[in-house]
Each structure stands twice: as structure tokens, then as C-alpha cells.
Design a protein around this motif. Sequence first.
Motif, PDB file in Angstrom:
ATOM      1  N   ALA A 165      10.189  11.705   5.138  1.00 51.16           N
ATOM      2  CA  ALA A 165      10.161  11.379   6.566  1.00 51.16           C
ATOM      3  C   ALA A 165       8.734  11.093   7.040  1.00 51.16           C
ATOM      4  O   ALA A 165       8.504  10.140   7.796  1.00 51.16           O
ATOM      5  CB  ALA A 165      10.772  12.523   7.376  1.00 51.16           C
ATOM      6  N   LEU A 166       7.778  11.904   6.597  1.00 46.92           N
ATOM      7  CA  LEU A 166       6.386  11.687   7.001  1.00 46.92           C
ATOM      8  C   LEU A 166       5.846  10.382   6.418  1.00 46.92           C
ATOM      9  O   LEU A 166       5.106   9.654   7.079  1.00 46.92           O
ATOM     10  CB  LEU A 166       5.514  12.859   6.559  1.00 46.92           C
ATOM     11  CG  LEU A 166       5.799  14.207   7.219  1.00 46.92           C
ATOM     12  CD1 LEU A 166       4.915  15.295   6.623  1.00 46.92           C
ATOM     13  CD2 LEU A 166       5.645  14.138   8.730  1.00 46.92           C
ATOM     14  N   SER A 167       6.234  10.064   5.191  1.00 44.47           N
ATOM     15  CA  SER A 167       5.791   8.823   4.562  1.00 44.47           C
ATOM     16  C   SER A 167       6.421   7.608   5.235  1.00 44.47           C
ATOM     17  O   SER A 167       5.744   6.611   5.505  1.00 44.47           O
ATOM     18  CB  SER A 167       6.150   8.846   3.076  1.00 44.47           C
ATOM     19  OG  SER A 167       5.784   7.640   2.459  1.00 44.47           O
ATOM     20  N   SER A 168       7.697   7.690   5.520  1.00 44.13           N
ATOM     21  CA  SER A 168       8.391   6.581   6.174  1.00 44.13           C
ATOM     22  C   SER A 168       7.797   6.307   7.554  1.00 44.13           C
ATOM     23  O   SER A 168       7.497   5.160   7.903  1.00 44.13           O
ATOM     24  CB  SER A 168       9.879   6.911   6.290  1.00 44.13           C
ATOM     25  OG  SER A 168      10.564   5.906   6.970  1.00 44.13           O
ATOM     26  N   THR A 169       7.601   7.363   8.319  1.00 40.00           N
ATOM     27  CA  THR A 169       7.027   7.213   9.654  1.00 40.00           C
ATOM     28  C   THR A 169       5.573   6.756   9.574  1.00 40.00           C
ATOM     29  O   THR A 169       5.157   5.843  10.296  1.00 40.00           O
ATOM     30  CB  THR A 169       7.132   8.538  10.434  1.00 40.00           C
ATOM     31  OG1 THR A 169       8.511   8.917  10.499  1.00 40.00           O
ATOM     32  CG2 THR A 169       6.562   8.406  11.831  1.00 40.00           C
ATOM     33  N   THR A 199       5.388   3.090   8.683  1.00 37.90           N
ATOM     34  CA  THR A 199       5.768   2.244   9.820  1.00 37.90           C
ATOM     35  C   THR A 199       4.623   2.137  10.815  1.00 37.90           C
ATOM     36  O   THR A 199       4.286   1.045  11.289  1.00 37.90           O
ATOM     37  CB  THR A 199       7.026   2.797  10.506  1.00 37.90           C
ATOM     38  OG1 THR A 199       8.098   2.811   9.547  1.00 37.90           O
ATOM     39  CG2 THR A 199       7.425   1.964  11.704  1.00 37.90           C
ATOM     40  N   VAL A 200       3.991   3.261  11.125  1.00 36.65           N
ATOM     41  CA  VAL A 200       2.859   3.262  12.055  1.00 36.65           C
ATOM     42  C   VAL A 200       1.702   2.447  11.476  1.00 36.65           C
ATOM     43  O   VAL A 200       1.090   1.620  12.172  1.00 36.65           O
ATOM     44  CB  VAL A 200       2.416   4.707  12.382  1.00 36.65           C
ATOM     45  CG1 VAL A 200       1.098   4.725  13.149  1.00 36.65           C
ATOM     46  CG2 VAL A 200       3.505   5.433  13.168  1.00 36.65           C
ATOM     47  N   ALA A 201       1.409   2.640  10.192  1.00 35.75           N
ATOM     48  CA  ALA A 201       0.310   1.912   9.563  1.00 35.75           C
ATOM     49  C   ALA A 201       0.571   0.412   9.554  1.00 35.75           C
ATOM     50  O   ALA A 201      -0.334  -0.388   9.820  1.00 35.75           O
ATOM     51  CB  ALA A 201       0.083   2.417   8.138  1.00 35.75           C
ATOM     52  N   ALA A 202       1.803   0.009   9.265  1.00 33.61           N
ATOM     53  CA  ALA A 202       2.141  -1.419   9.251  1.00 33.61           C
ATOM     54  C   ALA A 202       2.006  -2.016  10.650  1.00 33.61           C
ATOM     55  O   ALA A 202       1.468  -3.117  10.810  1.00 33.61           O
ATOM     56  CB  ALA A 202       3.557  -1.624   8.718  1.00 33.61           C
ATOM     57  N   ALA A 203       2.476  -1.301  11.650  1.00 32.62           N
ATOM     58  CA  ALA A 203       2.361  -1.800  13.023  1.00 32.62           C
ATOM     59  C   ALA A 203       0.894  -1.927  13.433  1.00 32.62           C
ATOM     60  O   ALA A 203       0.494  -2.923  14.053  1.00 32.62           O
ATOM     61  CB  ALA A 203       3.103  -0.870  13.985  1.00 32.62           C
ATOM     62  N   CYS A 204       0.078  -0.941  13.075  1.00 31.05           N
ATOM     63  CA  CYS A 204      -1.352  -1.003  13.392  1.00 31.05           C
ATOM     64  C   CYS A 204      -2.016  -2.171  12.677  1.00 31.05           C
ATOM     65  O   CYS A 204      -2.862  -2.866  13.258  1.00 31.05           O
ATOM     66  CB  CYS A 204      -2.035   0.308  13.018  1.00 31.05           C
ATOM     67  SG  CYS A 204      -1.604   1.683  14.107  1.00 31.05           S
ATOM     68  N   ARG A 234       0.845  -1.191   0.000  1.00 30.77           N
ATOM     69  CA  ARG A 234       0.000   0.000   0.000  1.00 30.77           C
ATOM     70  C   ARG A 234       0.880   1.241   0.000  1.00 30.77           C
ATOM     71  O   ARG A 234       2.007   1.209   0.480  1.00 30.77           O
ATOM     72  CB  ARG A 234      -0.880   0.014   1.243  1.00 30.77           C
ATOM     73  CG  ARG A 234      -1.773  -1.201   1.345  1.00 30.77           C
ATOM     74  CD  ARG A 234      -2.573  -1.193   2.622  1.00 30.77           C
ATOM     75  NE  ARG A 234      -3.151  -2.510   2.808  1.00 30.77           N
ATOM     76  CZ  ARG A 234      -3.258  -3.099   3.982  1.00 30.77           C
ATOM     77  NH1 ARG A 234      -2.863  -2.490   5.071  1.00 30.77           N
ATOM     78  NH2 ARG A 234      -3.796  -4.297   4.069  1.00 30.77           N
ATOM     79  N   VAL A 235       0.344   2.319  -0.490  1.00 28.26           N
ATOM     80  CA  VAL A 235       1.042   3.595  -0.419  1.00 28.26           C
ATOM     81  C   VAL A 235       1.075   4.016   1.044  1.00 28.26           C
ATOM     82  O   VAL A 235       0.063   3.934   1.752  1.00 28.26           O
ATOM     83  CB  VAL A 235       0.326   4.663  -1.273  1.00 28.26           C
ATOM     84  CG1 VAL A 235       0.975   6.023  -1.084  1.00 28.26           C
ATOM     85  CG2 VAL A 235       0.340   4.253  -2.745  1.00 28.26           C
ATOM     86  N   SER A 236       2.224   4.437   1.503  1.00 27.07           N
ATOM     87  CA  SER A 236       2.352   4.852   2.905  1.00 27.07           C
ATOM     88  C   SER A 236       1.549   6.118   3.165  1.00 27.07           C
ATOM     89  O   SER A 236       1.693   7.104   2.436  1.00 27.07           O
ATOM     90  CB  SER A 236       3.812   5.141   3.253  1.00 27.07           C
ATOM     91  OG  SER A 236       4.580   3.983   3.185  1.00 27.07           O
ATOM     92  N   PRO A 237       0.736   6.091   4.215  1.00 31.13           N
ATOM     93  CA  PRO A 237       0.077   7.345   4.592  1.00 31.13           C
ATOM     94  C   PRO A 237       1.108   8.271   5.247  1.00 31.13           C
ATOM     95  O   PRO A 237       2.115   7.796   5.791  1.00 31.13           O
ATOM     96  CB  PRO A 237      -0.971   6.898   5.610  1.00 31.13           C
ATOM     97  CG  PRO A 237      -0.404   5.649   6.201  1.00 31.13           C
ATOM     98  CD  PRO A 237       0.380   4.984   5.095  1.00 31.13           C
TER      99      PRO A 237
END
Length: 88
Positions: A63-67, A70-75, A16-19
Motif C-alpha cells: 500500500a505504501l509503495s503503490s501510494t 502514484t504520488v511520485a508519478a504525479a509530481c 523507477r522503484v516506487s518510493p
Amino acid sequence: DEQNTEKDNHVLCDFRVSPLATSDEITTTHSPEYLERFLTGDQTEVEIRNVGFPWSESGVKRALSSTGGTVAAACDVCETLLRARETV
């Protein structure tokens, strides 16, 4: 087993595209003041040196996309585990 086919070596997953990370997510780790300086390119010399890259709009988006990714994947992992527990 050496007889594995190439198909057996693949993991099925969705990409998915990173939020972009939200201010609320970032300020769990950084102060709102630092976040504002980071977003606007008004960081101190020490902050720029600690980041390791010169400021740019594309760097902020990266930076916002990477973070956010990461948050979306963890959720997603947490939600998957909770759903799995509900079916047991």
C-alpha cells in the motif's frame, strides 16, 4: 498506418522503484490515528473489512509503495510540465 514498425509502437520512458509514501502524504487523506492503526495492524474490524485484505506487513509495504509511486508519478508529470513552460 499499417506500415508502422514495432519500434514505432513503443513509448520511451524510465521505470523507477516506487518510493514508499510518507506519513505527511498519507495524512493528507487519512487521520494520523488511522495511519498508526494501519501501520501496526491494530485496525478495527470495520476498517479491515473496508480495506478488503487481512493485515500483513507485506500488505502495508504494498500500500505504501503503490501510494508513493502514484504520488511520485504525479509530481514528475507536474515538474515536467513546469519545465516545459519555462522553455517556451
